[in-house]
Design an enzyme around this catalytic site. Structure first.
Site, short mmCIF file in Angstrom:
data_model
loop_
_atom_site.label_atom_id
_atom_site.label_comp_id
_atom_site.label_asym_id
_atom_site.label_seq_id
_atom_site.Cartn_x
_atom_site.Cartn_y
_atom_site.Cartn_z
N HIS A 115 0.77 -1.05 -0.04
CA HIS A 115 0.15 0.06 0.18
C HIS A 115 0.98 1.18 0.00
CE1 HIS A 115 -3.32 2.63 0.84
NE2 HIS A 115 -4.09 1.76 0.74
N HIS A 116 0.45 2.20 -0.71
CA HIS A 116 1.16 3.52 -0.89
C HIS A 116 1.39 4.36 0.36
CE1 HIS A 116 3.54 6.18 -3.12
NE2 HIS A 116 2.78 6.58 -4.07
N ALA A 117 0.38 4.16 1.41
CA ALA A 117 0.50 4.47 2.69
C ALA A 117 1.67 3.97 3.56
CB ALA A 117 -0.87 4.26 3.57
N ASN A 124 5.74 8.63 3.08
CA ASN A 124 5.98 9.36 1.83
C ASN A 124 6.51 10.76 2.15
OD1 ASN A 124 4.81 7.66 -0.51
ND2 ASN A 124 3.42 7.50 1.11
#
Length: 455
Positions: free
Chosen positions: A138-140, A306
């Site tokens: 997951h990009h989180a 990120n």
């Protein structure tokens, strides 16, 4: 329970069946010359036996008020590795088309929020003897730069080193800077503490405003409507291809542009040709969002989530001449970077959030039909291995990054360096981006056009 930083919380909050918010990668490996017929099976069993799972790979959304929250992480006490790490075989004859078909299906499926938000699949049965590893997170949990550096720590430049290192076990390097980075305040605390300084610091505000006023920043909401900027579905199409770095470097040397400028020019030429092919090229130039890593050296390995700035690049798709197009792209990127590099990290992230805010608005019901988009697509260049690397003696042949199409952003182009090549992964909404398998041909034509122009 750990709180997410604001950008990671957005990746969780905006996820839906039509908008899976994970990033992935498809790696192809050439087995060692002495590999037996059970090499892939034995490799899979070794991977699945690595049960000391790091905290990042235990994270899943916490449950609050009876549902999943996008504000905080919970940590799984037990991780079912036989769920997260699986083995598949392609149907005969096992060509690249079969591999991409399977990868498209895997990449379009949501991660289970009851479990840690990652999966790995070892895929065998390719007719040329190679095997593949598909990973999604997951990009989180991770950004592209961190994911690539994590991958590199699982590989070795020694083909005789047969130890198997897997991402969910591999620890970050233990250095003084990394230790300090792990013990700083959370991003929420840093942002809260920095807000008074941002408000007081007129230079931090004036710098981007001056960039906007004098035209050095490409603005959101100036991108023309295209066939990419429409509501999307959850099914994915994927196209991949590799190019020798020496071809890109030859153009860079001849023109004084950067490697990333040449990559953007290749992409601009391909987008222009693709849209002309579909009778859909707008009169105004397309705008790309180009993520730029702003982590410190310590944060690159020790921090999670990120930490990127969002640069908007004018792709000059309205220009027919390839050198004029490359020059316009170089100028746009140079001036945008000049604005961002004058800002402290938190201010750069705040400005990036401002530039991307219209994209978040576009997924809210009732706002899907905005006449202009913040940008037309994301094009991301992620640094990868600079020399040949191996896993249990198997050489990494190709490393295709696979990212996220968004609502009103139906195509994504991501690439990474891999020894002497650049590996491109193009992901599109299966319903709204037809003939995606032709796009690599347009990229090749764009590169060849630049080569002829500088010859």
């Amino acid at each position: 329970m750990d709180f997410l930083n604001p950008l990671d919380a957005i990746f969780l909050a905006f996820e839906s069946r039509e908008h899976p918010m994970h990033v992935g990668g498809l790696q192809l490996f050439e087995p060692p010359a002495d590999a037996g017929p059970e090499f892939a099976r034995e490799l899979y069993e070794t991977m699945a036996a690595a049960t000391e799972v790091r905290p990042r790979f235990r994270r899943h959304p916490s449950r609050m008020f009876g549902g999943f929250s996008s504000l905080a992480w919970s940590h799984a006490e037990n991780v079912d590795l036989h769920y997260h790490v699986r083995r598949s075989a392609l149907p005969s004859p096992g060509g690249m088309g079969d591999l991409l078909d399977l990868t498209e299906r895997l990449h379009g499926q949501l991660l289970d929020r009851h479990r840690p938000l990652w999966e790995t699949r070892l895929i065998e049965g390719l007719d040329d003897g190679r095997f593949a590893v598909y990973v999604k997170m997951h990009h989180a949990l991770i950004d592209g730069v961190s994911a690539m550096r994590l991958l590199q720590r699982t590989l070795t430049d020694d083909p005789l080193d047969t130890r198997v290192r897997v991402p969910w076990v591999t620890p970050p390097p233990v250095t003084k800077d990394a230790f300090e980075a792990e013990h700083v305040d959370s991003p929420w605390q840093q942002l809260r503490r920095a807000l008074p300084r941002i408000i007081r610091n007129s230079r931090s505000i004036a710098t981007p405003l001056r960039g906007i006023i004098d035209g050095r920043l490409t603005l959101p909401m100036t991108a023309p409507p295209t066939m990419f900027n429409v509501p999307i579905g959850g099914a994915r199409s994927i196209a991949v291809r590799s190019w020798p770095m020496e071809r890109v470097n030859a153009i860079r040397t001849a023109t004084g542009a950067t490697v990333n400028d040449v990559v953007l020019a290749m992409s601009a030429a391909a987008l222009r040709a693709y849209l002309i092919e579909h009778d859909a090229l707008p009169a105004d130039p397309l705008i790309a969002m180009v993520p730029v890593n702003i982590r410190s050296a310590a944060e690159s390995d020790a921090s999670e989530g990120n930490i990127v700035a969002a640069c908007l690049a004018n792709l000059a798709t309205h220009l027919d001449d390839p050198i004029e197009r490359l020059t316009a792209i170089s100028t746009s990127m140079r001036e945008t970077k000049q604005v961002f590099t004058q800002l402290p990290k938190l201010e750069a992230m705040a400005l990036s959030a401002l530039l991307m805010t219209p994209l978040g608005v576009s997924v809210i019901p009732g706002f899907e039909g905005l006449p202009r988009m913040p940008f037309n697509l994301v094009i991301s260049n992620v640094p990868g291995p600079r020399k040949p690397v191996y896993m249990q003696g198997a050489r990494l042949d190709s490393n295709y990054p696979l990212s996220i199409p968004f609502d009103s952003q139906a195509m994504n182009i991501t690439l990474t360096s891999n020894s002497e090549n650049l590996d491109f992964g193009i992901v599109g909404c299966r319903r709204t981006v037809p003939d995606l398998d032709r796009f690599p041909d347009h990229l090749e034509a764009g590169l060849a056009e630049l080569e002829r122009a500088v010859a």
